[in-house]
Write a protein that holds these residues in place. Structure first.
Motif, PDB file in Angstrom:
ATOM      1  N   VAL A 174      -9.025  -6.847   5.785  1.00 59.26           N
ATOM      2  CA  VAL A 174      -8.924  -5.425   5.436  1.00 59.26           C
ATOM      3  C   VAL A 174      -9.316  -5.201   3.976  1.00 59.26           C
ATOM      4  O   VAL A 174     -10.114  -4.311   3.672  1.00 59.26           O
ATOM      5  N   GLY A 210      -5.548   5.151   4.930  1.00 57.51           N
ATOM      6  CA  GLY A 210      -4.300   5.037   5.680  1.00 57.51           C
ATOM      7  C   GLY A 210      -3.742   6.401   6.015  1.00 57.51           C
ATOM      8  O   GLY A 210      -3.973   7.374   5.303  1.00 57.51           O
ATOM      9  N   GLY A 211      -2.999   6.477   7.117  1.00 56.34           N
ATOM     10  CA  GLY A 211      -2.341   7.719   7.516  1.00 56.34           C
ATOM     11  C   GLY A 211      -1.197   7.411   8.448  1.00 56.34           C
ATOM     12  O   GLY A 211      -1.180   6.367   9.111  1.00 56.34           O
ATOM     13  N   HIS A 212      -0.225   8.333   8.482  1.00 58.75           N
ATOM     14  CA  HIS A 212       0.964   8.100   9.310  1.00 58.75           C
ATOM     15  C   HIS A 212       0.677   8.315  10.791  1.00 58.75           C
ATOM     16  O   HIS A 212      -0.061   9.218  11.164  1.00 58.75           O
ATOM     17  N   VAL A 213       1.315   7.501  11.622  1.00 54.78           N
ATOM     18  CA  VAL A 213       1.235   7.698  13.070  1.00 54.78           C
ATOM     19  C   VAL A 213       2.183   8.818  13.487  1.00 54.78           C
ATOM     20  O   VAL A 213       1.905   9.577  14.408  1.00 54.78           O
ATOM     21  N   VAL A 268       1.873   5.069   0.711  1.00 51.14           N
ATOM     22  CA  VAL A 268       1.594   5.868   1.908  1.00 51.14           C
ATOM     23  C   VAL A 268       1.645   7.344   1.521  1.00 51.14           C
ATOM     24  O   VAL A 268       2.311   7.716   0.568  1.00 51.14           O
ATOM     25  N   ASN A 278       0.919  -2.895  12.746  1.00 52.03           N
ATOM     26  CA  ASN A 278      -0.077  -1.983  12.214  1.00 52.03           C
ATOM     27  C   ASN A 278      -1.265  -1.942  13.165  1.00 52.03           C
ATOM     28  O   ASN A 278      -1.665  -2.967  13.716  1.00 52.03           O
ATOM     29  N   LEU A 335       0.849  -1.198   0.000  1.00 52.17           N
ATOM     30  CA  LEU A 335       0.000   0.000   0.000  1.00 52.17           C
ATOM     31  C   LEU A 335       0.883   1.246   0.000  1.00 52.17           C
ATOM     32  O   LEU A 335       1.795   1.369   0.802  1.00 52.17           O
ATOM     33  N   VAL A 374     -10.670   1.546   2.488  1.00 48.87           N
ATOM     34  CA  VAL A 374      -9.431   1.561   3.262  1.00 48.87           C
ATOM     35  C   VAL A 374      -8.813   2.962   3.233  1.00 48.87           C
ATOM     36  O   VAL A 374      -8.606   3.532   2.167  1.00 48.87           O
ATOM     37  N   ILE A 394      -5.933   2.538   8.772  1.00 49.34           N
ATOM     38  CA  ILE A 394      -4.659   1.856   9.032  1.00 49.34           C
ATOM     39  C   ILE A 394      -3.582   2.875   9.402  1.00 49.34           C
ATOM     40  O   ILE A 394      -3.454   3.913   8.758  1.00 49.34           O
ATOM     41  N   THR A 395      -2.801   2.544  10.433  1.00 53.14           N
ATOM     42  CA  THR A 395      -1.595   3.297  10.730  1.00 53.14           C
ATOM     43  C   THR A 395      -0.585   2.340  11.349  1.00 53.14           C
ATOM     44  O   THR A 395      -0.829   1.138  11.406  1.00 53.14           O
ATOM     45  N   CYS A 396       0.559   2.880  11.782  1.00 52.21           N
ATOM     46  CA  CYS A 396       1.578   2.036  12.380  1.00 52.21           C
ATOM     47  C   CYS A 396       1.431   2.019  13.897  1.00 52.21           C
ATOM     48  O   CYS A 396       0.782   2.879  14.473  1.00 52.21           O
ATOM     49  N   ARG A 410      -7.633  -2.869  16.560  1.00 49.33           N
ATOM     50  CA  ARG A 410      -6.741  -4.005  16.796  1.00 49.33           C
ATOM     51  C   ARG A 410      -5.345  -3.699  16.276  1.00 49.33           C
ATOM     52  O   ARG A 410      -5.177  -2.891  15.384  1.00 49.33           O
ATOM     53  N   ARG A 411      -4.375  -4.420  16.875  1.00 53.64           N
ATOM     54  CA  ARG A 411      -2.987  -4.252  16.473  1.00 53.64           C
ATOM     55  C   ARG A 411      -2.442  -5.594  16.002  1.00 53.64           C
ATOM     56  O   ARG A 411      -2.682  -6.617  16.634  1.00 53.64           O
TER      57      ARG A 411
END
Lengths: 291, 247
Positions: free
Chosen positions: B210, B156-159, B131, B238, B129, B154, B222-224, B198-199
């Protein structure tokens, strides 16, 4: 055992302790990182999906009840579901269920018109429909397919018309099914994703519809009785990402990750310990026994 | 006083002559102190003890240093909330099946103060994926269903960035029932409710949960998360938020 041998033994023991400590020091970060991500291993989704429909031409509206097996309390009640109505999917825990259909407005204690038991598998989807003429309706359990061939759509047809006992369905002239009998359903067929001119035709009546079928999506096409004509209803059963990305996502650079605290007290402790160890080693060397 | 010549000689002998032959005793000149130096064996024992103590202190402080991680971005503080966006809610996907759900343009998560426009994400050359280039925006994976349509959309983004929090820094703080708003290109809102947070270790990423098929309108954020591996420059896990469209 002589005194000297005992001293040697003790020093060897101490040296072993020191070695262990030193190794622990080296291994500590690895141990720490191994211990931290010990998270609960979440099981795969333990839910399935159900949708309920009234596809009996001429049948009255139903109240549809869903009971977990062995439980008198309904988990779900859908009221006043008339002919041609299909509910959205309800997520339910995998397991056994009883579906009961009562005439709309009848008390929950009354005898159902139709009832059946089904087993819901985790990750699976089902359509439960009353089908057939209102004089002899029955509950039909259909397994819904959500996973499509790569880059294709999936289409299935339910023939819920009584006006026309047999119906042929075409898409841009391609025959999807020929002479499908009332109260029956086809299995899914793969279709090229695009917009299609869909036509359902019986002996005397027909209906047309323009449907866009997307890739990685499955559909159910329902042929219904209208007022003196046929109707077509296209339902989306399930959809997935067109391409499933590999693995996880790299969504962080570590700017907020907890990092070692390089405060002077720890460094001073490490330096002092090191000096002490060096002094001890030196002393040990100077007092080496003369043989 | 003796006149014996032998006695004279004896007179000049140090009175502790006998001790001189034992090297373990010494006299500190200039000081009226006598220090008893222990024997070689005892010295060796002491040396080993000092060595062990030194190694022990080094080990303990190293472990201390490594375990006393300071978390400059502790999540204890109550996150800033964002106001819920106003607007007409999008129709349920079954009713909207005939016409396509519009593309998503903006994401609001009031509970954790997230407000961001949504960019489009594709795939990297290795098939992972893509980013967002900046850590301040989130992106919708454009090969996933649109938010509000049937299937799992879905986002996504940075933590975090190299220096501080990213747009999804507080994602892990979401709770079951929290609302997520996705503004569609036509101005309508697709409103989701969180089912679970959930991790997963990246090595055990739940791909089918997902990106796989779903018969209802779902959202996956979704992130880290988890442990950061400085050697690889990436997080080992994740964090995934599961949400369902509410109507």
């Amino acid at each position: 055992m002589t005194h000297r041998a005992r001293v040697r033994r003790i020093s060897r023991l101490l040296a072993a302790c020191a070695m262990t400590l030193a190794m622990l020091t080296v291994a500590a970060p690895a141990l720490a990182s191994a211990a931290t991500p010990a998270m609960p291993a979440t099981p795969a989704t333990l839910t399935g999906w159900l949708r309920l429909a009234n596809l009996s031409p001429g049948a009255p509206a139903f109240d549809i009840y869903l009971y977990p097996v062995g439980n008198m309390d309904a988990r779900l009640v859908l009221r006043d579901i008339s002919y041609g109505m299909v509910s959205g999917y309800e997520a339910v825990p995998a397991g056994g269920y009883t579906v009961a259909m009562r005439r709309a407005g009848q008390p929950a204690s009354s005898l159902p018109v139709l009832s059946s038991t089904i087993s819901v598998g985790a990750g699976h989807a089902y359509t439960i429909a009353s089908m057939g003429p209102s004089s002899a309706p029955r509950l039909e359990l259909l397994n819904d397919t959500l996973t499509t061939p790569k880059g294709k759509g999936l289409v299935r047809i339910i023939q819920a018309s009584l006006h026309q006992s047999r119906v042929t369905v075409t898409a841009d002239g391609h025959v999807l099914v020929r002479d499908l009998a009332s109260g029956s359903a086809t299995s899914y067929a793969a279709v090229t994703p695009r917009t299609w001119n869909v036509r359902a035709s019986g002996e005397t009546m027909s209906a047309t519809d323009r449907d866009t079928w997307a890739a990685d999506t499955s559909y159910t096409l329902v042929v219904l009785d209208g007022a003196g004509h046929l109707e077509l209803d296209c339902l989306t059963d399930g959809a997935a990402s067109k391409v499933q990305p590999a693995g996880g996502a790299a969504m962080g650079f570590g700017g907020t990750a907890p990092r070692p605290d390089l405060s002077p007290r720890w460094l001073a402790g490490m330096a002092g310990g090191g000096l002490l160890a060096a002094a001890g080693a030196l002393w040990l060397r100077r007092t080496r026994p003369v043989i | 006083m003796t006149t014996d010549p032998a006695g004279l000689e004896r007179h000049h002998e140090p009175p502790y002559l006998a001790d001189v032959q034992v090297p373990a005793r010494a006299r500190v000149p200039g000081l009226a102190l006598r220090i008893r130096v222990p024997g070689r064996k005892v010295q060796r024992l002491l040396a080993v003890a000092v060595l062990a103590m030194g190694l022990g202190i080094t080990a303990a402080t190293t472990v201390g240093l490594l375990s006393a991680n300071h978390d400059r971005y502790a999540l204890d503080a109550a996150p800033a909330r964002a106001p819920a966006p106003q607007g007409q809610w999008a129709a349920a996907p079954s009713e909207a099946a005939a016409q396509r759900v519009p593309a998503p343009v903006f994401l609001t998560i009031p509970a954790i103060g997230v407000r961001t426009r949504l960019i489009r994400l594709g795939l990297t050359r290795s098939g992972a994926l893509q980013v967002p280039r900046t850590t301040a925006v989130a992106g919708w994976y454009s090969d996933s269903p649109r938010p509000g349509a049937i299937g799992s959309a879905v986002i996504g983004g940075h933590v975090d960035s190299y220096v501080g929090p990213g747009i999804f820094f507080r994602l892990r703080l979401l709770h079951r029932g929290d609302r997520i708003y996705v503004r569609q290109a036509n101005g309508r809102l697709a409103v989701f409710r969180v089912n679970a947070v959930r991790r997963y270790l990246k090595a055990r990423f739940p791909t089918s949960e997902v990106y796989g098929p779903a018969p209802t309108a779902q959202l996956r954020l979704i992130t880290c998360g988890g442990t950061f591996d400085p050697a690889r420059g990436s997080y080992l896990s994740n964090v995934i938020v599961y949400a369902t469209l509410t109507t």
